[in-house]
Design an enzyme around this catalytic site. Structure first.
Site, PDB file in Angstrom:
ATOM      1  N   PRO A   1       0.315  -1.082  -0.164  1.00  0.00           N
ATOM      2  CA  PRO A   1       0.025  -0.088   0.031  1.00  0.00           C
ATOM      3  C   PRO A   1       0.811   1.244  -0.542  1.00  0.00           C
ATOM      4  O   PRO A   1       1.809   1.421   0.417  1.00  0.00           O
ATOM      5  CB  PRO A   1      -0.830   0.267   1.354  1.00  0.00           C
ATOM      6  CG  PRO A   1      -0.152  -1.617   2.337  1.00  0.00           C
ATOM      7  CD  PRO A   1       0.780  -2.720   1.530  1.00  0.00           C
ATOM      8  N   ASN A   2       0.458   1.763  -0.817  1.00  0.00           N
ATOM      9  CA  ASN A   2       0.852   3.688  -0.909  1.00  0.00           C
ATOM     10  C   ASN A   2       2.136   3.722  -1.679  1.00  0.00           C
ATOM     11  O   ASN A   2       2.671   5.047  -1.787  1.00  0.00           O
ATOM     12  CB  ASN A   2       1.062   4.406   0.865  1.00  0.00           C
ATOM     13  CG  ASN A   2      -0.229   4.448   1.259  1.00  0.00           C
ATOM     14  OD1 ASN A   2      -1.694   5.125   0.948  1.00  0.00           O
ATOM     15  ND2 ASN A   2      -0.706   3.863   2.835  1.00  0.00           N
TER      16      ASN A   2
ATOM     17  N   TYR B   1      11.330   9.031   0.806  1.00  0.00           N
ATOM     18  CA  TYR B   1      10.548   7.645   0.154  1.00  0.00           C
ATOM     19  C   TYR B   1      11.711   8.244  -1.144  1.00  0.00           C
ATOM     20  O   TYR B   1      11.824   7.071  -2.582  1.00  0.00           O
ATOM     21  CB  TYR B   1       9.679   6.958  -0.996  1.00  0.00           C
ATOM     22  CG  TYR B   1       9.156   6.625   0.981  1.00  0.00           C
ATOM     23  CD1 TYR B   1       9.220   5.366   1.360  1.00  0.00           C
ATOM     24  CD2 TYR B   1       7.679   7.455   1.426  1.00  0.00           C
ATOM     25  CE1 TYR B   1       8.898   5.070   2.574  1.00  0.00           C
ATOM     26  CE2 TYR B   1       7.451   6.830   2.956  1.00  0.00           C
ATOM     27  CZ  TYR B   1       8.670   5.466   3.010  1.00  0.00           C
ATOM     28  OH  TYR B   1       7.034   5.295   4.507  1.00  0.00           O
TER      29      TYR B   1
ATOM     30  N   ASN C   1       7.989  -5.783  -1.195  1.00  0.00           N
ATOM     31  CA  ASN C   1       8.205  -4.541  -0.098  1.00  0.00           C
ATOM     32  C   ASN C   1       6.082  -4.040   0.824  1.00  0.00           C
ATOM     33  O   ASN C   1       5.197  -3.791   0.091  1.00  0.00           O
ATOM     34  CB  ASN C   1       8.352  -3.471  -0.470  1.00  0.00           C
ATOM     35  CG  ASN C   1       8.350  -2.104  -0.106  1.00  0.00           C
ATOM     36  OD1 ASN C   1       7.628  -1.961   1.795  1.00  0.00           O
ATOM     37  ND2 ASN C   1       9.092  -1.316  -0.314  1.00  0.00           N
TER      38      ASN C   1
ATOM     39  N   ALA D   1       3.177  -0.781   4.675  1.00  0.00           N
ATOM     40  CA  ALA D   1       2.573  -1.045   6.087  1.00  0.00           C
ATOM     41  C   ALA D   1       1.988  -2.238   6.941  1.00  0.00           C
ATOM     42  O   ALA D   1       2.055  -2.761   7.744  1.00  0.00           O
ATOM     43  CB  ALA D   1       1.341  -0.205   5.875  1.00  0.00           C
TER      44      ALA D   1
ATOM     45  N   HIS E   1       3.843  -4.747   9.643  1.00  0.00           N
ATOM     46  CA  HIS E   1       4.254  -4.517  10.839  1.00  0.00           C
ATOM     47  C   HIS E   1       2.397  -5.145  11.550  1.00  0.00           C
ATOM     48  O   HIS E   1       2.572  -5.066  12.388  1.00  0.00           O
ATOM     49  CB  HIS E   1       4.285  -3.042  10.602  1.00  0.00           C
ATOM     50  CG  HIS E   1       5.348  -2.295  10.365  1.00  0.00           C
ATOM     51  ND1 HIS E   1       7.189  -2.715  10.704  1.00  0.00           N
ATOM     52  CD2 HIS E   1       4.559  -1.335   9.314  1.00  0.00           C
ATOM     53  CE1 HIS E   1       7.001  -1.758   9.912  1.00  0.00           C
ATOM     54  NE2 HIS E   1       6.067  -0.972   9.124  1.00  0.00           N
TER      55      HIS E   1
ATOM     56  N   GLU F   1      12.803  -9.787   1.929  1.00  0.00           N
ATOM     57  CA  GLU F   1      11.319  -8.642   1.935  1.00  0.00           C
ATOM     58  C   GLU F   1      13.052  -7.663   1.977  1.00  0.00           C
ATOM     59  O   GLU F   1      13.841  -6.655   2.118  1.00  0.00           O
ATOM     60  CB  GLU F   1      11.692  -8.536   3.590  1.00  0.00           C
ATOM     61  CG  GLU F   1      10.853  -7.374   4.257  1.00  0.00           C
ATOM     62  CD  GLU F   1      10.898  -7.133   5.863  1.00  0.00           C
ATOM     63  OE1 GLU F   1      10.830  -8.209   6.194  1.00  0.00           O
ATOM     64  OE2 GLU F   1      10.456  -6.489   6.379  1.00  0.00           O
TER      65      GLU F   1
ATOM     66  N   HIS G   1      12.622  -2.489   2.221  1.00  0.00           N
ATOM     67  CA  HIS G   1      12.075  -1.476   2.283  1.00  0.00           C
ATOM     68  C   HIS G   1      13.025  -0.564   1.782  1.00  0.00           C
ATOM     69  O   HIS G   1      14.038  -0.346   1.762  1.00  0.00           O
ATOM     70  CB  HIS G   1      11.852  -1.168   4.106  1.00  0.00           C
ATOM     71  CG  HIS G   1      10.860  -2.446   4.473  1.00  0.00           C
ATOM     72  ND1 HIS G   1       9.621  -2.226   4.246  1.00  0.00           N
ATOM     73  CD2 HIS G   1      11.640  -3.410   5.091  1.00  0.00           C
ATOM     74  CE1 HIS G   1       9.522  -3.945   5.018  1.00  0.00           C
ATOM     75  NE2 HIS G   1      10.466  -3.912   5.553  1.00  0.00           N
ATOM     76  N   ILE G   2      11.899   0.049   1.335  1.00  0.00           N
ATOM     77  CA  ILE G   2      13.579   1.796   0.719  1.00  0.00           C
ATOM     78  C   ILE G   2      13.644   2.310   2.207  1.00  0.00           C
ATOM     79  O   ILE G   2      14.937   2.813   2.126  1.00  0.00           O
ATOM     80  CB  ILE G   2      12.274   2.576   0.183  1.00  0.00           C
ATOM     81  CG1 ILE G   2      11.840   1.887  -1.077  1.00  0.00           C
ATOM     82  CG2 ILE G   2      12.615   3.889  -0.492  1.00  0.00           C
ATOM     83  CD1 ILE G   2      10.239   2.761  -1.875  1.00  0.00           C
TER      84      ILE G   2
ATOM     85  N   ARG H   1      13.057   4.971  12.183  1.00  0.00           N
ATOM     86  CA  ARG H   1      11.949   5.396  12.412  1.00  0.00           C
ATOM     87  C   ARG H   1      10.796   4.924  13.520  1.00  0.00           C
ATOM     88  O   ARG H   1      11.561   5.196  14.555  1.00  0.00           O
ATOM     89  CB  ARG H   1      10.971   4.814  10.985  1.00  0.00           C
ATOM     90  CG  ARG H   1      11.786   5.646   9.615  1.00  0.00           C
ATOM     91  CD  ARG H   1      11.725   5.366   8.630  1.00  0.00           C
ATOM     92  NE  ARG H   1      10.096   6.148   7.943  1.00  0.00           N
ATOM     93  CZ  ARG H   1       9.034   5.894   7.332  1.00  0.00           C
ATOM     94  NH1 ARG H   1       8.567   5.007   6.507  1.00  0.00           N
ATOM     95  NH2 ARG H   1       7.623   6.482   7.062  1.00  0.00           N
TER      96      ARG H   1
ATOM     97  N   ARG I   1       7.336   0.556  13.488  1.00  0.00           N
ATOM     98  CA  ARG I   1       7.756  -0.032  11.928  1.00  0.00           C
ATOM     99  C   ARG I   1       9.148  -0.616  12.320  1.00  0.00           C
ATOM    100  O   ARG I   1       9.395  -1.631  11.646  1.00  0.00           O
ATOM    101  CB  ARG I   1       8.377   1.772  11.189  1.00  0.00           C
ATOM    102  CG  ARG I   1       7.222   2.450  10.871  1.00  0.00           C
ATOM    103  CD  ARG I   1       7.969   3.838   9.677  1.00  0.00           C
ATOM    104  NE  ARG I   1       6.930   4.018  10.051  1.00  0.00           N
ATOM    105  CZ  ARG I   1       5.999   4.272   8.824  1.00  0.00           C
ATOM    106  NH1 ARG I   1       5.326   3.760   7.870  1.00  0.00           N
ATOM    107  NH2 ARG I   1       5.389   5.783   9.466  1.00  0.00           N
TER     108      ARG I   1
HETATM  109  C1  DQA Z   1       8.273   0.923   3.909  1.00  0.00           C
HETATM  110  C2  DQA Z   1       8.135   1.077   4.817  1.00  0.00           C
HETATM  111  C3  DQA Z   1       6.840   1.043   6.261  1.00  0.00           C
HETATM  112  O1  DQA Z   1       6.889   0.925   7.371  1.00  0.00           O
HETATM  113  C4  DQA Z   1       5.856   1.626   5.359  1.00  0.00           C
HETATM  114  O2  DQA Z   1       4.952   1.757   5.826  1.00  0.00           O
HETATM  115  C5  DQA Z   1       5.881   1.916   4.307  1.00  0.00           C
HETATM  116  C6  DQA Z   1       7.438   1.523   3.128  1.00  0.00           C
HETATM  117  C7  DQA Z   1       9.444   1.069   3.510  1.00  0.00           C
HETATM  118  O3  DQA Z   1       9.042   1.421   1.957  1.00  0.00           O
HETATM  119  O4  DQA Z   1      10.290   2.075   3.840  1.00  0.00           O
HETATM  120  O5  DQA Z   1       4.247   2.217   3.476  1.00  0.00           O
HETATM  121  O6  DQA Z   1       7.982  -0.675   3.790  1.00  0.00           O
END
Ligand code: DQA
Length: 143
Positions: A9-10, A22, A71, A74, A77, A95, A97-98, A104, A108
């Site tokens: 998501p997002n 990001y 990735n 959210a 978590h 896995e 994560h950017i 953070r 997270r």
């Molecule tokens: C993320 C880190 C997550 O905590 C966050 O919810 C994201 C992006 C990252 O790529 O850094 O949406 O996965």
């Protein structure tokens, strides 16, 4: 060799979403750059904001692909369903994560999917996806 990047998501908003965290590059442009660099590899991409769609995709590719780069954003978590789907399949999952999730907010710091993944890359920006692909290539050689 078949590899898929699955973004949660997002992450469809990359480039626009909190660029200080990001970065300012959108993912489609990054994917095009990746594909140009990677000869002989089938590199697929899937993004969804919906937890069940991510589970469906992991199940769909998880018995035939050589590697999955996930990735889960959210859902990293929170999602027992995604974690279980990784445990259920045969394909290895990395896995990514950017951002560095450990530098953070506290919520997270916990990933409930890591234990079912081969490994995790966090905090290296979009480069993390290429590093994960490189791992799969070096591990098996190009098929
Ligand atoms: C993320 C880190 C997550 O905590 C966050 O919810 C994201 C992006 C990252 O790529 O850094 O949406 O996965």
């Amino acid at each position: 060799m078949k590899i898929i990047i699955i973004n949660g998501p997002n992450l469809n908003l990359l480039g626009k979403r909190e660029p200080e965290i990001y970065g300012s590059q959108d993912f489609e442009t990054y994917m095009n750059q990746l594909r140009l660099q990677l000869d002989g590899i089938e590199l697929d991409y899937f993004q969804s904001n919906v937890e069940g769609e991510l589970v469906d995709k992991i199940q769909e590719v998880g018995f035939s692909y050589d590697g999955i780069i996930l990735n889960a954003a959210a859902y990293t978590h929170t999602s027992v369903a995604i974690s279980d789907s990784i445990a259920a399949i045969n394909s290895p999952v990395i896995e990514v994560h950017i951002s560095n999730i450990y530098s953070r907010e506290k919520f997270r710091h916990k990933s409930i999917i890591s234990a079912n993944c081969v490994g995790m890359i966090s905090g290296l920006g979009l480069e993390g996806y290429l590093l994960a692909i490189t791992y799969f290539i070096n591990k098996d050689g190009i098929k």
